[in-house]
Every structure is written in structure tokens, then in C-alpha cells.
Motif scaffolding. Structure first.
Motif, PDB file in Angstrom:
ATOM      1  N   MET A   1      54.544  42.544  42.449  1.00 44.03           N
ATOM      2  CA  MET A   1      54.031  41.718  43.530  1.00 44.03           C
ATOM      3  C   MET A   1      54.560  40.311  43.612  1.00 44.03           C
ATOM      4  N   THR A   2      55.266  40.269  44.693  1.00 39.48           N
ATOM      5  CA  THR A   2      56.053  38.975  44.814  1.00 39.48           C
ATOM      6  C   THR A   2      55.078  37.817  45.370  1.00 39.48           C
ATOM      7  N   LYS A   3      54.176  38.262  45.964  1.00 43.23           N
ATOM      8  CA  LYS A   3      53.167  37.160  46.548  1.00 43.23           C
ATOM      9  C   LYS A   3      52.084  36.844  45.735  1.00 43.23           C
ATOM     10  N   LYS A   4      51.504  35.837  45.421  1.00 45.87           N
ATOM     11  CA  LYS A   4      50.981  35.011  44.651  1.00 45.87           C
ATOM     12  C   LYS A   4      49.254  35.193  44.641  1.00 45.87           C
ATOM     13  N   LEU A   5      48.426  35.590  43.734  1.00 46.10           N
ATOM     14  CA  LEU A   5      47.224  35.558  43.978  1.00 46.10           C
ATOM     15  C   LEU A   5      46.402  34.379  43.192  1.00 46.10           C
ATOM     16  N   TYR A   6      45.535  33.575  43.729  1.00 44.73           N
ATOM     17  CA  TYR A   6      45.084  32.694  43.075  1.00 44.73           C
ATOM     18  C   TYR A   6      43.498  32.519  43.133  1.00 44.73           C
ATOM     19  N   SER A   7      42.767  32.456  42.255  1.00 39.98           N
ATOM     20  CA  SER A   7      41.192  32.045  42.506  1.00 39.98           C
ATOM     21  C   SER A   7      40.947  30.820  42.524  1.00 39.98           C
ATOM     22  N   ALA A   8      40.124  30.553  43.845  1.00 38.35           N
ATOM     23  CA  ALA A   8      39.657  29.128  43.855  1.00 38.35           C
ATOM     24  C   ALA A   8      38.544  28.928  42.823  1.00 38.35           C
ATOM     25  N   LEU A   9      39.012  28.256  41.656  1.00 33.96           N
ATOM     26  CA  LEU A   9      38.012  28.221  40.644  1.00 33.96           C
ATOM     27  C   LEU A   9      36.520  27.741  40.904  1.00 33.96           C
ATOM     28  N   LEU A  10      35.349  28.449  40.573  1.00 33.65           N
ATOM     29  CA  LEU A  10      34.083  28.095  40.690  1.00 33.65           C
ATOM     30  C   LEU A  10      33.894  27.040  39.239  1.00 33.65           C
ATOM     31  N   ILE A 204      44.802  32.063  48.311  1.00 33.28           N
ATOM     32  CA  ILE A 204      43.949  31.193  47.320  1.00 33.28           C
ATOM     33  C   ILE A 204      42.371  31.543  48.007  1.00 33.28           C
ATOM     34  N   GLY A 205      41.707  32.078  46.924  1.00 35.00           N
ATOM     35  CA  GLY A 205      40.287  32.309  47.737  1.00 35.00           C
ATOM     36  C   GLY A 205      39.353  32.407  46.665  1.00 35.00           C
ATOM     37  N   SER A 206      38.006  31.981  46.916  1.00 32.23           N
ATOM     38  CA  SER A 206      36.723  32.218  46.248  1.00 32.23           C
ATOM     39  C   SER A 206      36.346  33.369  45.646  1.00 32.23           C
ATOM     40  N   THR A 207      36.739  34.512  46.605  1.00 37.95           N
ATOM     41  CA  THR A 207      36.190  35.878  46.380  1.00 37.95           C
ATOM     42  C   THR A 207      37.004  36.656  45.342  1.00 37.95           C
ATOM     43  N   TYR A 208      38.270  36.002  45.091  1.00 34.62           N
ATOM     44  CA  TYR A 208      39.116  36.390  44.166  1.00 34.62           C
ATOM     45  C   TYR A 208      38.453  36.405  42.810  1.00 34.62           C
ATOM     46  N   ASN A 209      37.564  35.610  42.671  1.00 34.09           N
ATOM     47  CA  ASN A 209      36.898  35.436  41.348  1.00 34.09           C
ATOM     48  C   ASN A 209      36.213  37.008  40.944  1.00 34.09           C
ATOM     49  N   VAL A 210      35.949  37.647  41.883  1.00 37.23           N
ATOM     50  CA  VAL A 210      35.094  38.915  41.512  1.00 37.23           C
ATOM     51  C   VAL A 210      35.889  40.088  42.241  1.00 37.23           C
ATOM     52  N   ASN A 211      36.837  39.699  43.297  1.00 37.30           N
ATOM     53  CA  ASN A 211      37.436  40.910  43.878  1.00 37.30           C
ATOM     54  C   ASN A 211      38.816  40.754  43.929  1.00 37.30           C
ATOM     55  N   ALA A 212      39.287  40.435  42.629  1.00 40.04           N
ATOM     56  CA  ALA A 212      40.862  40.147  42.524  1.00 40.04           C
ATOM     57  C   ALA A 212      41.900  41.706  42.417  1.00 40.04           C
ATOM     58  N   ALA A 213      40.991  42.691  41.938  1.00 45.13           N
ATOM     59  CA  ALA A 213      41.516  43.963  41.749  1.00 45.13           C
ATOM     60  C   ALA A 213      41.927  44.508  43.289  1.00 45.13           C
ATOM     61  N   ARG A 214      40.994  44.235  43.904  1.00 46.45           N
ATOM     62  CA  ARG A 214      41.393  44.857  45.395  1.00 46.45           C
ATOM     63  C   ARG A 214      42.333  44.141  46.153  1.00 46.45           C
ATOM     64  N   ALA A 215      42.259  42.979  46.083  1.00 47.82           N
ATOM     65  CA  ALA A 215      43.204  42.171  46.845  1.00 47.82           C
ATOM     66  C   ALA A 215      44.603  42.261  46.081  1.00 47.82           C
ATOM     67  N   GLN A 216      44.725  42.479  44.787  1.00 43.55           N
ATOM     68  CA  GLN A 216      46.128  42.970  44.267  1.00 43.55           C
ATOM     69  C   GLN A 216      46.626  44.191  44.959  1.00 43.55           C
TER      70      GLN A 216
END
Ligand code: NAY
Length: 291
Positions: A1-10, A204-216
Motif C-alpha cells: 500500500m503506497t497510500k497511508k491510512l491514519y486514525s484520527a485518535l479518539l 485520516i479519519g475517525s472511523t478507521y479506529n474501528v474499520n481500518a481493515a476495510r479501508a486498507q
């Protein structure tokens, strides 16, 4: 994956609104160990940062750095309509804690002129050895930057990009075209796929805290040219995001994390505590989309 995924931390808060340090550390660990996230955006909207006192903001930056170490990239959001506070936080995260990248929300509420906004950004980065990512979120701040405004901000070589939380895809395309070397991190999770197609560097997003696998998986499918699969994943993601938004955004993400064994705690007043009904809906969302 060359594009990066960040969680907006709660941020995890106790019932009385105080910082739950242990819970906040657990959210960091969950993002690193389970989500295998590329980075964390600390002190953003999702962190409920704009409701916090300076000392609490500093403590969050400190425990996140302590917990994450060099396990993932960290971006510290230091922006505030108190410019002195922004500068103090920038100095603290960079010089005392070793953060390499900061970010700052566009100054809001007073309808600042563009020269005032530019002054704000130049002042924040002036005395720190760090790069800055502009945090643009017009729906919450009321501040819309034009293409030429971005061009002026980007004249400062320490301003390396934008966290673009906006649904204006024409402006996004113009930004990508005009600034191929600046970082564009997209912040509206439900529109990730169209943003990928316009060439963003990550999200960067809030939902990646719980849904990172789908986004990746979606990013991987996109990078492999499998648009059908990427769109299917975005459809599943948006069923999840719609359900989260209908039940209360941050409360529900915290309840979902609790179902995953993470002590995500409460939101801060005046955001309300979840009702039993919201808790029950969140369990259903967890069982349907995330188990
Ligand atoms: C942050 O915490 O600063 C953000 O990353 C903002 C991005 C989020 N926007 C808000 C208002 O929370 O992830 C998005 C958003 O929650 C998501 O797309 C659901 O609408």
C-alpha cells in the motif's frame, strides 16, 4: 500500500470528564497492534480537542508519544483560535516530545481575513523544526480556503500539505493538479474512493479506529486497479458509517471499541452520554459489520 491510512485518535474520558489515560493508551495500542495503522492524528476533532484545557492537550500528546514511540507516524494537531496556545503546543510537541509533524486547524469563529490566516500558520511553524499540515474542515469551522489561498500558504516550505476534510472534489482535483509534491490527506471517510481516484496521498479519519481493515482492503483493491472490489468495500463501509452517524458519531465509535475490548470511555460534556438505546444499537452495529 503506497497510500497511508491514519486514525484520527479518539480520547478516552472518565464519566466525570477527566482524561482516562489508561483507556487512551489502549486506543493507541489497538490502532497499532490490531489496525496496523500507518499513523495517528492526535488532537483533532475526533480527539474532542477543542473542548480541552491546554494541560490536558499536552498530557494527551505526551502519553500518545510514550505509548506509540516510533511504532507509527504521529501528527499533532496544535491549532487553536488562541495563537499563543498553538505556538506553545507546537513548541511542546516538537521540542519536548519529538513530534516531527504538526497540523493546525484553520482559525475559526471570528471570520479572519486570509492574510490573518496566513500569519497564523507562518507564526505557528516559525520557531519549530517541524513540518505542518493545514487542517481544513469547512463544515465545522466555516472557513473555506481557495486554490490561491492554498498556493499562498504552501509558499512556506515548512507547510507540506493539507488534511482535506471537505466534499468539494473540484477543489481537490485542482489542488492535486497544481501541487503534485504537497501531501493531501483526505478526511471524509465515506468518500474515500472518489478521493483515491483524484490522487490523494492517504486518509485520516475517525472511523478507521474501528474499520481500518476495510479501508486498507479498499486502498489495496484501488491500487491493484480492481475498482469493482474497491466500490463494493466502500458500499459496505458506508452502510457502517451511516449506522454510526445515525446513532451518534463519537459515542458510537467509542461503544464499538468497547465491544472490541478497548476502554474507550465517554465523550466530554456537553456531548451527552450514550443512552441504553444507543448502546443496544451500537452492539447491533458491531455484530452486523465488525465482528
Ligand atoms: C479529526 O479528528 O480531526 C478528523 O479526522 C476529522 C475527520 C472526521 N470528521 C469529523 C467531523 O469527525 O473521519 C471524519 C468523519 O468522522 C467521518 O468521515 C464520518 O463522517
Amino acid at each position: 500500500m503506497t497510500k497511508k491510512l491514519y486514525s484520527a485518535l479518539l480520547t478516552s474520558f472518565n464519566a466525570d470528564g477527566s482524561l482516562n489515560e489508561k483507556g487512551t493508551r489502549e486506543i493507541v495500542r489497538h490502532n497499532i497492534d490490531v489496525n496496523h495503522i500507518d499513523g495517528l492524528y492526535v488532537g483533532g476533532s475526533t480527539g474532542e480537542n477543542f473542548m480541552l484545557q491546554t494541560a490536558t492537550k499536552k498530557r494527551i500528546f505526551e502519553i500518545v508519544k510514550d505509548e506509540a514511540g516510533d511504532d507509527c507516524d504521529l501528527i499533532a494537531q496544535v491549532g487553536s483560535i488562541d495563537l499563543q496556545e498553538s505556538k506553545e503546543l507546537a513548541n511542546y510537541v516538537v521540542n519536548d516530545l519529538g513530534y516531527k509533524t504538526i497540523s493546525a486547524v484553520t482559525p475559526f469563529y471570528y471570520n479572519f481575513s486570509f492574510p490573518e490566516i496566513k500569519y497564523y500558520y507562518d507564526e505557528i511553524v516559525k520557531d519549530v523544526d517541524a513540518n505542518l499540515i493545514v487542517y481544513s474542515i469547512p463544515a465545522l469551522t466555516g472557513v473555506s480556503l481557495s486554490l490561491d489561498n492554498f498556493a499562498k500558504l504552501f509558499e512556506n516550505p515548512k507547510i507540506i500539505g493539507v488534511k482535506y476534510t471537505n466534499a468539494d472534489f473540484f477543489l481537490l482535483e485542482r489542488l492535486r493538479n497544481r501541487f503534485p509534491d504537497k501531501k493531501i490527506l483526505f478526511g471524509t471517510d465515506e468518500m474515500l474512493l472518489p478521493a483515491l481516484s483524484l490522487g490523494v496521498d492517504g486518509a485520516i479519519g475517525s472511523t478507521y479506529n474501528v474499520n481500518a481493515a476495510r479501508a486498507q482492503s479498499e486502498i489495496k483493491a484501488f491500487e491493484a486497479g480492481d475498482m469493482k472490489k474497491a466500490l463494493d468495500i466502500q458500499h459496505q463501509t458506508n452502510d457502517l458509517i451511516s449506522a454510526i452517524l445515525n446513532n451518534g458519531l463519537y459515542q458510537t465509535i467509542k461503544l464499538l471499541l468497547q465491544d472490541m475490548g478497548v476502554a474507550a470511555g465517554y465523550t466530554k460534556e456537553p456531548m451527552h452520554k450514550p443512552t441504553p438505546e444507543m448502546e443496544s444499537v451500537a452492539h447491533d452495529i458491531y455484530n452486523k459489520y465488525l465482528k
